[in-house]
Design a protein around this motif. Sequence first.
Motif, PDB file in Angstrom:
ATOM      1  N   PHE A  69       0.834  -1.207   0.000  1.00 55.62           N
ATOM      2  CA  PHE A  69       0.000   0.000   0.000  1.00 55.62           C
ATOM      3  C   PHE A  69       0.867   1.255   0.000  1.00 55.62           C
ATOM      4  O   PHE A  69       0.545   2.251  -0.661  1.00 55.62           O
ATOM      5  CB  PHE A  69      -0.917   0.011   1.224  1.00 55.62           C
ATOM      6  N   LYS A  70       1.988   1.204   0.739  1.00 55.74           N
ATOM      7  CA  LYS A  70       2.899   2.345   0.793  1.00 55.74           C
ATOM      8  C   LYS A  70       3.493   2.636  -0.574  1.00 55.74           C
ATOM      9  O   LYS A  70       3.596   3.803  -0.993  1.00 55.74           O
ATOM     10  CB  LYS A  70       4.009   2.061   1.815  1.00 55.74           C
ATOM     11  N   TYR A  71       3.878   1.585  -1.292  1.00 50.81           N
ATOM     12  CA  TYR A  71       4.402   1.772  -2.645  1.00 50.81           C
ATOM     13  C   TYR A  71       3.353   2.412  -3.551  1.00 50.81           C
ATOM     14  O   TYR A  71       3.668   3.288  -4.366  1.00 50.81           O
ATOM     15  CB  TYR A  71       4.833   0.427  -3.229  1.00 50.81           C
ATOM     16  N   ALA A  72       2.109   1.954  -3.416  1.00 54.81           N
ATOM     17  CA  ALA A  72       1.031   2.504  -4.243  1.00 54.81           C
ATOM     18  C   ALA A  72       0.817   3.989  -3.938  1.00 54.81           C
ATOM     19  O   ALA A  72       0.650   4.811  -4.852  1.00 54.81           O
ATOM     20  CB  ALA A  72      -0.258   1.720  -4.009  1.00 54.81           C
ATOM     21  N   GLY A 104      -5.914  12.189  -5.994  1.00 55.73           N
ATOM     22  CA  GLY A 104      -6.236  12.648  -4.648  1.00 55.73           C
ATOM     23  C   GLY A 104      -7.410  11.899  -4.062  1.00 55.73           C
ATOM     24  O   GLY A 104      -7.432  11.573  -2.869  1.00 55.73           O
ATOM     25  N   PHE A 105      -8.399  11.611  -4.886  1.00 59.52           N
ATOM     26  CA  PHE A 105      -9.559  10.834  -4.447  1.00 59.52           C
ATOM     27  C   PHE A 105      -9.140   9.410  -4.072  1.00 59.52           C
ATOM     28  O   PHE A 105      -9.529   8.892  -3.015  1.00 59.52           O
ATOM     29  CB  PHE A 105     -10.601  10.802  -5.563  1.00 59.52           C
ATOM     30  N   ALA A 106      -8.319   8.768  -4.910  1.00 60.16           N
ATOM     31  CA  ALA A 106      -7.881   7.387  -4.658  1.00 60.16           C
ATOM     32  C   ALA A 106      -6.976   7.295  -3.437  1.00 60.16           C
ATOM     33  O   ALA A 106      -6.980   6.289  -2.713  1.00 60.16           O
ATOM     34  CB  ALA A 106      -7.167   6.835  -5.885  1.00 60.16           C
ATOM     35  N   ASN A 107      -6.212   8.358  -3.192  1.00 59.70           N
ATOM     36  CA  ASN A 107      -5.255   8.313  -2.089  1.00 59.70           C
ATOM     37  C   ASN A 107      -5.927   8.173  -0.732  1.00 59.70           C
ATOM     38  O   ASN A 107      -5.335   7.618   0.204  1.00 59.70           O
ATOM     39  CB  ASN A 107      -4.381   9.570  -2.099  1.00 59.70           C
ATOM     40  N   ASN A 108      -7.170   8.665  -0.594  1.00 61.52           N
ATOM     41  CA  ASN A 108      -7.884   8.496   0.677  1.00 61.52           C
ATOM     42  C   ASN A 108      -8.001   7.016   1.038  1.00 61.52           C
ATOM     43  O   ASN A 108      -7.898   6.639   2.213  1.00 61.52           O
ATOM     44  CB  ASN A 108      -9.280   9.117   0.579  1.00 61.52           C
ATOM     45  N   PHE A 109      -8.202   6.181   0.048  1.00 65.25           N
ATOM     46  CA  PHE A 109      -8.368   4.751   0.274  1.00 65.25           C
ATOM     47  C   PHE A 109      -7.014   4.054   0.436  1.00 65.25           C
ATOM     48  O   PHE A 109      -6.846   3.182   1.296  1.00 65.25           O
ATOM     49  CB  PHE A 109      -9.148   4.119  -0.886  1.00 65.25           C
ATOM     50  N   ILE A 110      -6.042   4.448  -0.382  1.00 62.40           N
ATOM     51  CA  ILE A 110      -4.723   3.801  -0.334  1.00 62.40           C
ATOM     52  C   ILE A 110      -4.017   4.122   0.977  1.00 62.40           C
ATOM     53  O   ILE A 110      -3.472   3.226   1.643  1.00 62.40           O
ATOM     54  CB  ILE A 110      -3.874   4.249  -1.533  1.00 62.40           C
ATOM     55  N   TYR A 111      -4.015   5.393   1.361  1.00 61.56           N
ATOM     56  CA  TYR A 111      -3.376   5.797   2.622  1.00 61.56           C
ATOM     57  C   TYR A 111      -4.017   5.085   3.810  1.00 61.56           C
ATOM     58  O   TYR A 111      -3.313   4.558   4.691  1.00 61.56           O
ATOM     59  CB  TYR A 111      -3.485   7.311   2.785  1.00 61.56           C
ATOM     60  N   GLY A 113      -5.640   2.260   3.859  1.00 67.24           N
ATOM     61  CA  GLY A 113      -5.273   0.842   3.833  1.00 67.24           C
ATOM     62  C   GLY A 113      -3.877   0.608   4.363  1.00 67.24           C
ATOM     63  O   GLY A 113      -3.635  -0.338   5.121  1.00 67.24           O
ATOM     64  N   CYS A 114      -2.938   1.475   3.994  1.00 69.22           N
ATOM     65  CA  CYS A 114      -1.556   1.350   4.478  1.00 69.22           C
ATOM     66  C   CYS A 114      -1.496   1.464   5.992  1.00 69.22           C
ATOM     67  O   CYS A 114      -0.909   0.617   6.671  1.00 69.22           O
ATOM     68  CB  CYS A 114      -0.687   2.419   3.818  1.00 69.22           C
ATOM     69  N   ILE A 115      -2.110   2.506   6.539  1.00 70.46           N
ATOM     70  CA  ILE A 115      -2.073   2.727   7.988  1.00 70.46           C
ATOM     71  C   ILE A 115      -2.794   1.600   8.724  1.00 70.46           C
ATOM     72  O   ILE A 115      -2.344   1.154   9.791  1.00 70.46           O
ATOM     73  CB  ILE A 115      -2.716   4.090   8.323  1.00 70.46           C
ATOM     74  N   ALA A 116      -3.907   1.118   8.165  1.00 73.45           N
ATOM     75  CA  ALA A 116      -4.668   0.049   8.825  1.00 73.45           C
ATOM     76  C   ALA A 116      -3.831  -1.222   8.932  1.00 73.45           C
ATOM     77  O   ALA A 116      -3.806  -1.868   9.990  1.00 73.45           O
ATOM     78  CB  ALA A 116      -5.959  -0.226   8.046  1.00 73.45           C
TER      79      ALA A 116
END
Length: 352
Positions: A69-72, A104-111, A113-116
């Motif tokens: 997720f971090k790479y994404a 920016g919209f997609a990053n809300n989900f990717i970020y 997921g990474c933190i979770a």
Amino acid sequence: MSSPEPSTPTWTPGDFEHPNQDLRRSMIIALVFAYTLSTLAVVLRILARKVTGSQLFMDDYLIIVALIFKYACSSGVVVLLFNGMGSHITMIPAKNLAVYFQLGFANNFIYTGCIAFIKYSILALYKRLFAVRHMTIAVNVMFGFVTLWVVGVYVAGALLCIPTKKFWDQSVEGACLDPAKFYYGLQIPNILSDLILLIMPMRVVWTLPIPKSQKALLSGVFLVGGLTLIFDIFRLNAMIRLVEQGPDITYNQVPVIVWTCIEAAVGITAACLPNLRPLFKLGHRNFWSQISSSKNVSEISDRTLVGSTHPGCTVTSTITSNHKKSDSYTVRQTFEMPRYEDYKDEKAVERV
């Protein structure tokens, strides 16, 4: 006769053709730092498993997912650099601006997921190391809390604008949520859960029968995660400032993205640190020889405890036949870090 050169530039500082290089430079430094630190931490964690001759545990797999997720997330930032980051929003072509806001919209989900998955990995580590009832209950409760946070962020993120296309195309009829409220809803539960994760192991650590200096050292390893908490707060502050600075998001958003990259990288590193102990205990032996010889560790009998790595003591003994196989397997895994129940039963093991 040629006309004199103009004394002032003919372009606006921060336009699409000439973006603000100071802003972009700080973003590139954060990206390199994030890629390098998070990758190195996970690689060393897997290498530590190689040294001890043990298989990967659930917490290892979860941190690998967090790294993906971090790479994404970081790869998305690279795309932002080529689509207007550091430029004034009025200077960016419409097609580039659409890509910018879609990411920016997609990053809300990717970020999220990474933190979770970083939090899931830490919780899985706690459950594996501290096999006591109250810790198991606390881990399960926190797992549920983090999962509810993820679901809440994903639902709110999907409904930021109705219809969704309005998020990156303001010409579409519709409405959007107040971004400040969304940022508070995103970060406050994140900060709260990080604070709880910090204090969760402290009670168990300080009841271990080991010297206070070693308790403090072990506590310090877990408290390194406090850096993530600090970056959480900085990120929230940067997000609120972004809202206050007005609509020139592509020019003002750099601090938010810098803190986002650093927060996730430090979170992955903090989650990996408690697992790196074997790499600091190689002693005078050659590093690669230690890795090669570690293959034989997995062949040790489940009935034998060799060179236990309990802080402050070294034990070599055999477990009696009335111990369950699962118990002997747990003891064998203490090459990485001892479990709480191993400390509790230490005297019984040494008497055998």
